[in-house]
Design an enzyme around this catalytic site. Sequence first.
Site, PDB file in Angstrom:
ATOM      1  CG  ASP A 402      -2.333   0.855   1.490  1.00 30.53           C
ATOM      2  OD1 ASP A 402      -2.834   1.097   0.337  1.00 30.53           O
ATOM      3  OD2 ASP A 402      -2.005   2.021   2.228  1.00 30.53           O
ATOM      4  CD  GLU A 431      -2.313   2.136  -3.809  1.00 33.95           C
ATOM      5  OE1 GLU A 431      -2.965   1.956  -3.887  1.00 33.95           O
ATOM      6  OE2 GLU A 431      -1.844   2.310  -2.299  1.00 33.95           O
TER       7      GLU A 431
END
Length: 699
Positions: A402, A431
Amino acid sequence: MLNAYLDDFNLIRIETDKKISEYWLWNGQECFDYTLSKTYKLGESYVLEIYIEETWDFAKDYLIFNNFGEKNTIKERNIVRSLTFDDLFYYDGSLGSFYTKEKTSFKVWAPISREVLVVLNPNDGVKEDLTIELNRGEHGVYTGEALGDFADYHYVYVIKTHGEWSETVDPYGKYSLVNSTASAIVNPQSLEVASFDTTSYPIDKRFITDSIIYELHIRDFSIQDGTPFQHKGKFLAFTEKGLTLQDGTPIGLDYLKDLGITHVQLLPIFDFSSVTEFPFDQNYNWGYDPEQFDVVEGRYATNPYIPENRVVELKQFIQSLKESGIGVIMDVVYNHVYNYKSYAFQKIVPGYFFRFDEENKIIQGSGAGADVASERKMVRKYIVDSLLYWMKTFKINGFRFDLMGLLDIETMQFISQTLRAHNPYVYLYGEGWNMDTGIPESHRSTIDNAHLLPDIGFFNAYFRDIVKGSTFETTEHGLASNNIHFIGTSENLLKGCISHQFIQPIQSINYVACHDNYTLYDRLKFNADETQILAYQKMCFSFVLLSQGVPFLHAGDEFSRTKNGVENSYNSPDAINQIDWSLIHKNTSLLQFVKKLITIRKKFNALRFKIADEIKKHVTVFHDYHLIHYRIQDIQTFDKIDELYILFNVTNKTVTQYLDSTYQELLLEYDYTCYQEKNVVLLEPFTIKILIKGEILDD
Ligand code: CA
């Protein structure tokens, strides 16, 4: 007011509300000398910078006094974030609690703590409590032992830092009481699951581009009312076989197996704290709010009161998927914590675990909490230790990071190197958004720096927004939804963006939707009627599943999952987030089409080239006014055919294409493999054709 901070090995900053005052520094035995360097005003405070000759002893309390009778402990502040501090205190050994029947031992890294106690309490509340004082050793590691069998006890550390006592769970704790109130000690024998294969990783020899990743949330999968799941919202729902809708359509685990995906990527399953484990309210959260990184979340266990239960049930869940040929990828959120002030590491070594700006304010670039300082040695070690624990204990196949852009490149490289030494097939991706944080852009694990991370995958937002249309500008159409202006990007998209953003196809996570933002159906609905939405969805899935790179699907989008237009459903009720299995019936045509694409992707190795050079050598993409031509040639060594030729009609007109010789057309509308000889093909608006040259292999 009188505060003093050790900001470097010889530098103390005194902050006070008095313009003129005298100060004495006390090292426990005597007052020691200092030299005043400068004074200035900071807000309402007066700051004095002083230099000391004294060699700082981190095991001792130092005090400051003034001539107004005020006194305080001198607190280590910026010093903990210096490279010298890291060099001095970096500890490479194991940390946490270690159980045997004869004794439980404890090891805590607490370099600026003056005293560390461990307080043990029995789970039954009947047996005797026990407090043990730990001893300070090298590198600021405190150790000690509790003699006897403490398998049914829990514990907290009680720590004296900055002159004050505080209490915390073990940051290295693997087991927990309900709602994260204490770390638990368990006998590892009680964690054994007889059927659990501890030797191999599920589907462990599959190459990364062979993956078809399916993102889902444990609770969403089985919580819908009226479905036959026994363990609604729990890990164990994935162990239930033979579940169907009333007409016999498979759902649950059987559905996943039938769909043909290779991996599930789970939204957070580590301990998060935005919603309680008990009382079990109906509140919902995705779980991007870490509390204990190494503990399994209790909400997905049938009994969060028993520390072993969640571990055992996660193993049963993984084993069940593994037996169905499906690997497990874990979403990990090492970039921030839920509440930094109460976070264990922060309590033990204040100021070390997070990033601070020049004014000593904590940096919150994630927008969700304090940014974790992954670049610090003991934080980097902590992250890697945590990943190894999950990978080795639960045989996790991969990790999705994340807000990976907040983590530093060196950490991601170290993670990749360390994890691959244990499992060369582990898939690591995340990400790569560029967000403001306390490290330079050149150090962030962002898409812009993808060339420095050739082993790591990135969510390809470019692919997502070109194919589907902008995620945020909902009036915009995409290449797959009637926007011919994007046709020039098709070569890059289909080739895994190796000429644009990435250097290897494993780096491109090709997707159009995920848990964030609108579902694919909801997003397309802004600009299309039901017939168009169906056609656009089929085009979107065609790009995702036929492009070079790694396809990624958001659970349920293959049967038009809707969240009723809710864009950010992180805490929306089940009614919004749950998988509505009845949509399978309503959207059979789309589902069958996606299944067919999955079958085709798996059938042809040439759709899954492993390295950029193979793509450059064999793939040609060009376009005319209506069609995208995606040709993969000379592929005898990969698929025993000469050529795969895929045509995309991305317009709302019917197009005829004459072929230079005879091809076999793979008919998509049949759920078995069926070919027809063609010299010319007719493409309806928003459709694809898959043509093959050469001898066709039977399935
Ligand atoms: Ca929790």
